[in-house]
Scaffold this active site. Sequence first.
Site, PDB file in Angstrom:
ATOM      1  N   LYS A   1       0.838  -1.219   0.000  1.00 45.78           N
ATOM      2  CA  LYS A   1       0.000   0.000   0.000  1.00 45.78           C
ATOM      3  C   LYS A   1       0.863   1.255   0.000  1.00 45.78           C
ATOM      4  O   LYS A   1       0.629   2.186  -0.747  1.00 45.78           O
ATOM      5  CB  LYS A   1      -0.906   0.037   1.247  1.00 45.78           C
ATOM      6  CG  LYS A   1      -1.787  -1.169   1.437  1.00 45.78           C
ATOM      7  CD  LYS A   1      -2.646  -1.040   2.682  1.00 45.78           C
ATOM      8  CE  LYS A   1      -1.871  -1.028   3.998  1.00 45.78           C
ATOM      9  NZ  LYS A   1      -1.162  -2.283   4.310  1.00 45.78           N
TER      10      LYS A   1
ATOM     11  N   ARG B   1      -9.351   0.999   8.885  1.00 48.17           N
ATOM     12  CA  ARG B   1      -8.845  -0.337   9.174  1.00 48.17           C
ATOM     13  C   ARG B   1      -9.819  -1.147  10.009  1.00 48.17           C
ATOM     14  O   ARG B   1      -9.464  -2.204  10.517  1.00 48.17           O
ATOM     15  CB  ARG B   1      -7.577  -0.159   9.988  1.00 48.17           C
ATOM     16  CG  ARG B   1      -6.375  -0.828   9.423  1.00 48.17           C
ATOM     17  CD  ARG B   1      -5.241  -0.375  10.307  1.00 48.17           C
ATOM     18  NE  ARG B   1      -4.108  -1.190  10.155  1.00 48.17           N
ATOM     19  CZ  ARG B   1      -3.013  -0.823   9.509  1.00 48.17           C
ATOM     20  NH1 ARG B   1      -2.935   0.355   8.948  1.00 48.17           N
ATOM     21  NH2 ARG B   1      -1.999  -1.628   9.446  1.00 48.17           N
TER      22      ARG B   1
ATOM     23  N   ARG C   1      11.971  -5.996   4.542  1.00 42.56           N
ATOM     24  CA  ARG C   1      11.737  -4.550   4.364  1.00 42.56           C
ATOM     25  C   ARG C   1      12.723  -3.746   5.214  1.00 42.56           C
ATOM     26  O   ARG C   1      12.998  -4.087   6.370  1.00 42.56           O
ATOM     27  CB  ARG C   1      10.320  -4.168   4.766  1.00 42.56           C
ATOM     28  CG  ARG C   1      10.136  -2.639   4.743  1.00 42.56           C
ATOM     29  CD  ARG C   1       8.717  -2.196   4.799  1.00 42.56           C
ATOM     30  NE  ARG C   1       8.031  -2.661   5.989  1.00 42.56           N
ATOM     31  CZ  ARG C   1       6.742  -2.456   6.215  1.00 42.56           C
ATOM     32  NH1 ARG C   1       6.020  -1.805   5.331  1.00 42.56           N
ATOM     33  NH2 ARG C   1       6.181  -2.919   7.301  1.00 42.56           N
TER      34      ARG C   1
ATOM     35  N   ARG D   1      11.769  -1.977  10.790  1.00 47.12           N
ATOM     36  CA  ARG D   1      10.695  -1.594  11.709  1.00 47.12           C
ATOM     37  C   ARG D   1      10.566  -2.613  12.826  1.00 47.12           C
ATOM     38  O   ARG D   1      10.686  -3.813  12.605  1.00 47.12           O
ATOM     39  CB  ARG D   1       9.366  -1.494  10.942  1.00 47.12           C
ATOM     40  CG  ARG D   1       9.120  -0.115  10.401  1.00 47.12           C
ATOM     41  CD  ARG D   1       7.951  -0.019   9.470  1.00 47.12           C
ATOM     42  NE  ARG D   1       6.716  -0.651   9.911  1.00 47.12           N
ATOM     43  CZ  ARG D   1       5.567  -0.531   9.254  1.00 47.12           C
ATOM     44  NH1 ARG D   1       5.497   0.203   8.151  1.00 47.12           N
ATOM     45  NH2 ARG D   1       4.475  -1.134   9.688  1.00 47.12           N
TER      46      ARG D   1
ATOM     47  N   ARG E   1       0.043  -9.136  13.176  1.00 49.76           N
ATOM     48  CA  ARG E   1      -0.565  -8.097  12.320  1.00 49.76           C
ATOM     49  C   ARG E   1      -1.454  -8.737  11.255  1.00 49.76           C
ATOM     50  O   ARG E   1      -2.510  -8.204  10.918  1.00 49.76           O
ATOM     51  CB  ARG E   1       0.529  -7.246  11.663  1.00 49.76           C
ATOM     52  CG  ARG E   1       1.194  -6.312  12.659  1.00 49.76           C
ATOM     53  CD  ARG E   1       2.533  -5.802  12.172  1.00 49.76           C
ATOM     54  NE  ARG E   1       2.474  -5.033  10.960  1.00 49.76           N
ATOM     55  CZ  ARG E   1       3.485  -4.907  10.091  1.00 49.76           C
ATOM     56  NH1 ARG E   1       4.630  -5.541  10.297  1.00 49.76           N
ATOM     57  NH2 ARG E   1       3.350  -4.169   9.032  1.00 49.76           N
TER      58      ARG E   1
HETATM   59  P1  AP5 Z   1       4.968  -1.559   1.759  1.00 51.36           P
HETATM   60  O1  AP5 Z   1       4.634  -0.699   0.592  1.00 51.36           O
HETATM   61  O2  AP5 Z   1       5.768  -0.969   2.869  1.00 51.36           O
HETATM   62  O3  AP5 Z   1       3.643  -2.284   2.296  1.00 51.36           O
HETATM   63  P2  AP5 Z   1       2.440  -1.723   3.152  1.00 51.36           P
HETATM   64  O4  AP5 Z   1       1.215  -2.415   2.643  1.00 51.36           O
HETATM   65  O5  AP5 Z   1       2.443  -0.228   3.176  1.00 51.36           O
HETATM   66  O6  AP5 Z   1       2.857  -2.344   4.543  1.00 51.36           O
HETATM   67  P3  AP5 Z   1       2.834  -1.761   6.019  1.00 51.36           P
HETATM   68  O7  AP5 Z   1       3.550  -2.808   6.850  1.00 51.36           O
HETATM   69  O8  AP5 Z   1       3.398  -0.373   6.093  1.00 51.36           O
HETATM   70  O9  AP5 Z   1       1.366  -1.769   6.334  1.00 51.36           O
HETATM   71  P4  AP5 Z   1       0.729  -1.904   7.688  1.00 51.36           P
HETATM   72  O10 AP5 Z   1      -0.642  -1.753   7.258  1.00 51.36           O
HETATM   73  O11 AP5 Z   1       1.002  -3.070   8.519  1.00 51.36           O
HETATM   74  O12 AP5 Z   1       1.494  -0.789   8.552  1.00 51.36           O
HETATM   75  P5  AP5 Z   1       1.088   0.677   8.932  1.00 51.36           P
HETATM   76  O13 AP5 Z   1       2.319   1.480   8.880  1.00 51.36           O
HETATM   77  O14 AP5 Z   1      -0.115   1.131   8.189  1.00 51.36           O
HETATM   78  O15 AP5 Z   1       5.722  -2.858   1.176  1.00 51.36           O
HETATM   79  C1  AP5 Z   1       6.184  -3.850   2.072  1.00 51.36           C
HETATM   80  C2  AP5 Z   1       7.561  -4.366   1.572  1.00 51.36           C
HETATM   81  O16 AP5 Z   1       7.381  -5.063   0.348  1.00 51.36           O
HETATM   82  C3  AP5 Z   1       8.581  -3.247   1.276  1.00 51.36           C
HETATM   83  O17 AP5 Z   1       9.852  -3.703   1.594  1.00 51.36           O
HETATM   84  C4  AP5 Z   1       8.454  -3.025  -0.244  1.00 51.36           C
HETATM   85  O18 AP5 Z   1       9.653  -2.544  -0.808  1.00 51.36           O
HETATM   86  C5  AP5 Z   1       8.108  -4.435  -0.720  1.00 51.36           C
HETATM   87  N1  AP5 Z   1       7.219  -4.436  -1.874  1.00 51.36           N
HETATM   88  C6  AP5 Z   1       6.189  -3.583  -2.143  1.00 51.36           C
HETATM   89  N2  AP5 Z   1       5.578  -3.948  -3.292  1.00 51.36           N
HETATM   90  C7  AP5 Z   1       6.240  -5.070  -3.734  1.00 51.36           C
HETATM   91  C8  AP5 Z   1       6.063  -5.927  -4.862  1.00 51.36           C
HETATM   92  N3  AP5 Z   1       5.103  -5.711  -5.762  1.00 51.36           N
HETATM   93  N4  AP5 Z   1       6.894  -6.980  -4.986  1.00 51.36           N
HETATM   94  C9  AP5 Z   1       7.886  -7.213  -4.057  1.00 51.36           C
HETATM   95  N5  AP5 Z   1       8.104  -6.422  -2.984  1.00 51.36           N
HETATM   96  C10 AP5 Z   1       7.292  -5.380  -2.815  1.00 51.36           C
HETATM   97  O19 AP5 Z   1       0.614   0.467  10.446  1.00 51.36           O
HETATM   98  C11 AP5 Z   1       1.526   0.130  11.464  1.00 51.36           C
HETATM   99  C12 AP5 Z   1       0.798   0.077  12.794  1.00 51.36           C
HETATM  100  O20 AP5 Z   1       0.216   1.366  13.098  1.00 51.36           O
HETATM  101  C13 AP5 Z   1      -0.389  -0.892  12.868  1.00 51.36           C
HETATM  102  O21 AP5 Z   1       0.025  -2.213  13.150  1.00 51.36           O
HETATM  103  C14 AP5 Z   1      -1.206  -0.261  14.002  1.00 51.36           C
HETATM  104  O22 AP5 Z   1      -0.646  -0.550  15.257  1.00 51.36           O
HETATM  105  C15 AP5 Z   1      -1.050   1.230  13.739  1.00 51.36           C
HETATM  106  N6  AP5 Z   1      -2.079   1.755  12.834  1.00 51.36           N
HETATM  107  C16 AP5 Z   1      -1.873   2.299  11.600  1.00 51.36           C
HETATM  108  N7  AP5 Z   1      -3.024   2.682  11.058  1.00 51.36           N
HETATM  109  C17 AP5 Z   1      -4.003   2.382  11.948  1.00 51.36           C
HETATM  110  C18 AP5 Z   1      -5.408   2.506  11.937  1.00 51.36           C
HETATM  111  N8  AP5 Z   1      -6.069   3.025  10.891  1.00 51.36           N
HETATM  112  N9  AP5 Z   1      -6.082   2.093  13.025  1.00 51.36           N
HETATM  113  C19 AP5 Z   1      -5.458   1.576  14.093  1.00 51.36           C
HETATM  114  N10 AP5 Z   1      -4.121   1.401  14.163  1.00 51.36           N
HETATM  115  C20 AP5 Z   1      -3.390   1.799  13.088  1.00 51.36           C
END
Ligand code: AP5
Length: 224
Positions: free
Chosen positions: A15, A90, A129, A165, A176
Amino acid sequence: MGLRIVMLGAPGAGKGTQAETIAANYGLPHISTGDIFRKHLKEGTDLGKQVQGYLNSGALVPDDLTCSIVADRLTQADCAAGYILDGFPRSQVQAEALTSLLDKKGEQITLAIDVDVPDAEIIVRLSARRSCAVCGAIYNLKFKAPKGEAGKCDRPGCAGDLIQREDDKPDTICQRLNVYHETTEPIIAYYKEKGLLHSVPASGLTPDQVYGEIETILKASKTV
Ligand code: AP5
């Protein structure tokens, strides 16, 4: 009119990677709730202290806190012409809160894009990552390694250290994914019912290939 995009998908589905590209190509702010929380964590603010336990254990931050942060962010001037929401909503509560917030302004989400990747692939991606401690650029030791010096960001003028991270450790990744399947995945149906859902089967595709699929969706949308 504005282009308001919601990025859906499991942790590690890509994402953030895709949101960054859309933001750069369409001149829209990329609003990642995870990035907002991590910034507070790094700066040691009160909010950072409140959310630390949730982030590090892979649990969701409570809905009311998250919704109020997003509502506040959406009042900022750079959101007037649209935005990309990454990691929000979410939960059903967050999805409904967003709809009602936008209803009050006579607005609505334009598109919800679900980046669909199987869990096994996600575990491989997240374990490799790395992100830049300075500018936040996302890398992957297997799929998108920095082109210059190992362990350093290759964005011009940055050269920040690449870090892992806290929540990308194996046990937390599994937690997660469980939270995603229980609480977040059901909101795909919410956007489907509203006729806003676009699913992108992204397994095995490179980031550029996934973006190609997303661009087709964006171009077909009447607002672009
Ligand atoms: P990346 O683009 O970083 O993936 P992502 O979907 O953004 O993953 P996140 O881990 O950031 O999502 P998340 O939803 O768990 O974390 P968030 O920060 O929102 O890609 C991942 C990896 O794959 C990278 O290394 C990239 O280079 C690689 N990649 C990408 N595309 C690829 C492809 N096509 N092929 C191969 N490799 C590829 O949330 C973190 C925490 O914050 C949550 O756990 C929660 O505690 C809190 N939080 C955040 N938002 C909320 C909410 N709305 N409500 C409650 N708690 C929340």
